[in-house]
Design a protein around this motif. Sequence first.
Motif, PDB file in Angstrom:
ATOM      1  N   THR A  44      29.010 -52.285 -38.514  1.00  0.00           N
ATOM      2  CA  THR A  44      28.984 -50.724 -38.548  1.00  0.00           C
ATOM      3  C   THR A  44      28.228 -49.925 -37.223  1.00  0.00           C
ATOM      4  O   THR A  44      27.488 -50.865 -36.732  1.00  0.00           O
ATOM      5  CB  THR A  44      28.469 -50.434 -39.850  1.00  0.00           C
ATOM      6  N   THR A  45      28.166 -48.746 -37.345  1.00  0.00           N
ATOM      7  CA  THR A  45      27.228 -48.104 -36.239  1.00  0.00           C
ATOM      8  C   THR A  45      25.919 -48.475 -36.399  1.00  0.00           C
ATOM      9  O   THR A  45      25.399 -48.580 -35.344  1.00  0.00           O
ATOM     10  CB  THR A  45      27.542 -46.605 -36.229  1.00  0.00           C
ATOM     11  N   SER A 104      23.567 -50.252 -33.507  1.00  0.00           N
ATOM     12  CA  SER A 104      22.770 -49.476 -33.015  1.00  0.00           C
ATOM     13  C   SER A 104      21.308 -50.374 -32.591  1.00  0.00           C
ATOM     14  O   SER A 104      20.549 -50.078 -31.799  1.00  0.00           O
ATOM     15  CB  SER A 104      22.401 -48.291 -33.763  1.00  0.00           C
ATOM     16  N   CYS A 158      36.013 -52.566 -31.846  1.00  0.00           N
ATOM     17  CA  CYS A 158      35.093 -52.689 -32.776  1.00  0.00           C
ATOM     18  C   CYS A 158      35.262 -51.270 -33.600  1.00  0.00           C
ATOM     19  O   CYS A 158      34.843 -50.173 -33.037  1.00  0.00           O
ATOM     20  CB  CYS A 158      33.778 -53.076 -32.128  1.00  0.00           C
ATOM     21  N   PRO A 159      35.448 -51.272 -35.007  1.00  0.00           N
ATOM     22  CA  PRO A 159      35.474 -50.331 -35.534  1.00  0.00           C
ATOM     23  C   PRO A 159      34.160 -49.086 -35.662  1.00  0.00           C
ATOM     24  O   PRO A 159      34.218 -48.088 -35.810  1.00  0.00           O
ATOM     25  CB  PRO A 159      36.003 -50.370 -36.977  1.00  0.00           C
ATOM     26  N   GLY A 160      33.020 -49.941 -35.649  1.00  0.00           N
ATOM     27  CA  GLY A 160      31.631 -49.266 -35.867  1.00  0.00           C
ATOM     28  C   GLY A 160      31.184 -48.855 -34.535  1.00  0.00           C
ATOM     29  O   GLY A 160      30.266 -47.988 -34.433  1.00  0.00           O
ATOM     30  N   ALA A 161      32.052 -48.950 -33.149  1.00  0.00           N
ATOM     31  CA  ALA A 161      31.750 -48.425 -31.963  1.00  0.00           C
ATOM     32  C   ALA A 161      32.199 -47.027 -31.817  1.00  0.00           C
ATOM     33  O   ALA A 161      33.640 -46.867 -31.634  1.00  0.00           O
ATOM     34  CB  ALA A 161      32.310 -49.349 -30.948  1.00  0.00           C
ATOM     35  N   THR A 162      31.408 -45.986 -31.914  1.00  0.00           N
ATOM     36  CA  THR A 162      31.921 -44.533 -31.926  1.00  0.00           C
ATOM     37  C   THR A 162      31.315 -44.009 -30.884  1.00  0.00           C
ATOM     38  O   THR A 162      30.516 -44.431 -29.971  1.00  0.00           O
ATOM     39  CB  THR A 162      31.183 -44.036 -33.106  1.00  0.00           C
ATOM     40  N   PRO A 163      31.836 -42.725 -30.247  1.00  0.00           N
ATOM     41  CA  PRO A 163      31.509 -42.196 -29.080  1.00  0.00           C
ATOM     42  C   PRO A 163      30.079 -41.849 -29.113  1.00  0.00           C
ATOM     43  O   PRO A 163      29.271 -41.987 -28.079  1.00  0.00           O
ATOM     44  CB  PRO A 163      32.374 -40.919 -29.103  1.00  0.00           C
ATOM     45  N   GLU A 164      29.383 -41.591 -30.207  1.00  0.00           N
ATOM     46  CA  GLU A 164      27.998 -41.124 -30.526  1.00  0.00           C
ATOM     47  C   GLU A 164      27.267 -42.539 -30.192  1.00  0.00           C
ATOM     48  O   GLU A 164      26.328 -42.463 -29.310  1.00  0.00           O
ATOM     49  CB  GLU A 164      27.776 -40.658 -31.875  1.00  0.00           C
ATOM     50  N   LEU A 165      27.817 -43.642 -30.558  1.00  0.00           N
ATOM     51  CA  LEU A 165      26.994 -45.113 -30.333  1.00  0.00           C
ATOM     52  C   LEU A 165      27.064 -45.166 -28.829  1.00  0.00           C
ATOM     53  O   LEU A 165      25.932 -45.668 -28.384  1.00  0.00           O
ATOM     54  CB  LEU A 165      27.680 -46.038 -31.200  1.00  0.00           C
ATOM     55  N   GLU A 201      33.897 -50.349 -23.671  1.00  0.00           N
ATOM     56  CA  GLU A 201      34.362 -49.873 -24.894  1.00  0.00           C
ATOM     57  C   GLU A 201      35.618 -50.263 -25.282  1.00  0.00           C
ATOM     58  O   GLU A 201      36.485 -50.684 -24.567  1.00  0.00           O
ATOM     59  CB  GLU A 201      34.452 -48.260 -24.689  1.00  0.00           C
TER      60      GLU A 201
END
Length: 500
Positions: free
Chosen positions: A457-458, A462, A478-485, A500
């Motif tokens: 997860t994000t 983190s 990786c599903p938990g890798a978001t733009p915010e991360l 990414e």
Amino acid sequence: MSNPRNGDTKPPCLPRNGLVKIPTQPNGLGSASITKGTPAVKNRLCQPSSVPAILSPALAHRSDLPIPSLASPLSLATLASVSSPPGASLVGLNASGGSEQPSPERLPGSPSERQLAVDEKILNRLFWYFSACEKCVLAQVCKAWRRVLYQPKFWVGLTPVLHTKELYNILPGGEKEFVSLQGFAVRGFDGFCLVGVSDLDICEFIDNYPLSKKGVKSMSLKRSTITDAGLEVMLEQMQGVVRLELSGCNDFTEAGLWSSLNARITALSVSDCINVADDAIAAISQLLPNLTELNLQAYHVTDTALAYFTAKQGYTTHTLRLNSCWEITNHGVVNMVHSLPNLSVLSLSGCSKVTDDGVELVAENLRKLRSLDLSWCPRITDMALEYIACDLHKLEELVLDRCVRITDTGLSYLSTMSSLRSLYLRWCCQVQDFGLKHLLSMSSLRLLSLAGCPLLTTTGLSGLVQLQELEELELTNCPGATPELFKYFSQHLPCCMVIE
């Protein structure tokens, strides 16, 4: 850049998998690709490359064409303090140097600028900023630039890739003429990759490349129809070859290896060749006493083959890669660890019958290992990681891609390894956030790949900001890798390249 014959636009020369395409030239440059002889650090992100458009042979002598702009951080004109007006021309170049080319007196700009543009001290430093493809273009600008760029130091570590159709020029009468390879010889290339060639093509190459008899150290044949006779002639004539690669060559047999392999060969790579089985390994072990590196992808090699290695290879061989050798089991691992005790690099990637017991044999007997690849070994579990952590204290790289039975418990064992610098966990589908916490104490980690791990997860990812020495982090798919991360990482891991 337009083609005068049909008006089509010629696409720029773009790299693909580390290869750059060089257009057919009458100047001995040849029609080739150039690739780095040794792959860069495994799994590096492919950065966008600034590659100029290549002038086609048909346009090589037109004086109304501008010099291709090099989209590098600093333009050539800026680095050399020389302007490139629209009227500047890119002219042809041949092996004899007879083509008309701009002399320093004819270059645009003031006399001081013209003198600066051909100053060899400046050019020797300037040209290090450009890629191999760009250097090929720059070598066509003028004789002074070609003279500087044709120094072998600018081409170290690069291997020309020659395809069959690029080895011949079609004459007006329809006859074929072998291309000039003089340009390669001037630059001192000592390694070549020939793709799709036959026995006759190889003989032509030997006859036409000035350095073929003694100066070529490395030869790679891919998807070629070389036979036993062709292989024998090549290794007999090219006395300097010490590194040999055969990939996708299905016309030679094990008998050809017995008749052609020479003791001077120190590195051998054989992959996807259907006639390679246990007897081929017997030939390798008997005929190559100085072998330091063996890369083998052969679906028909069995445990018996790994018993053929002798004490001579035991002293010299430090790298063994057995990729997709499906028939090898733990019994083969027993033969291997006793025959080759000095291995520092071992790959069992795709050896799907190897289990935790086989890894235990490796860990107990190969204490000098610095790199171990167990990717695509579905029977490997956390127990194997415990064996690795307990015994392989010098291990720096561990590849566990697609080891689907590894869990957070296995990562807890790895957290005790103070020497580990690179850890690959791609598509390890049972790794969760809790397992990542075990890795946060591994201050030695420089590269970590978590691509395709679906349970991360994000929040868990983190926490990796605690690994301040990390240089590369791969989070592809990786599903938990978001733009915010990624933004968070850019702020807290400024020195780390996040993929990414």
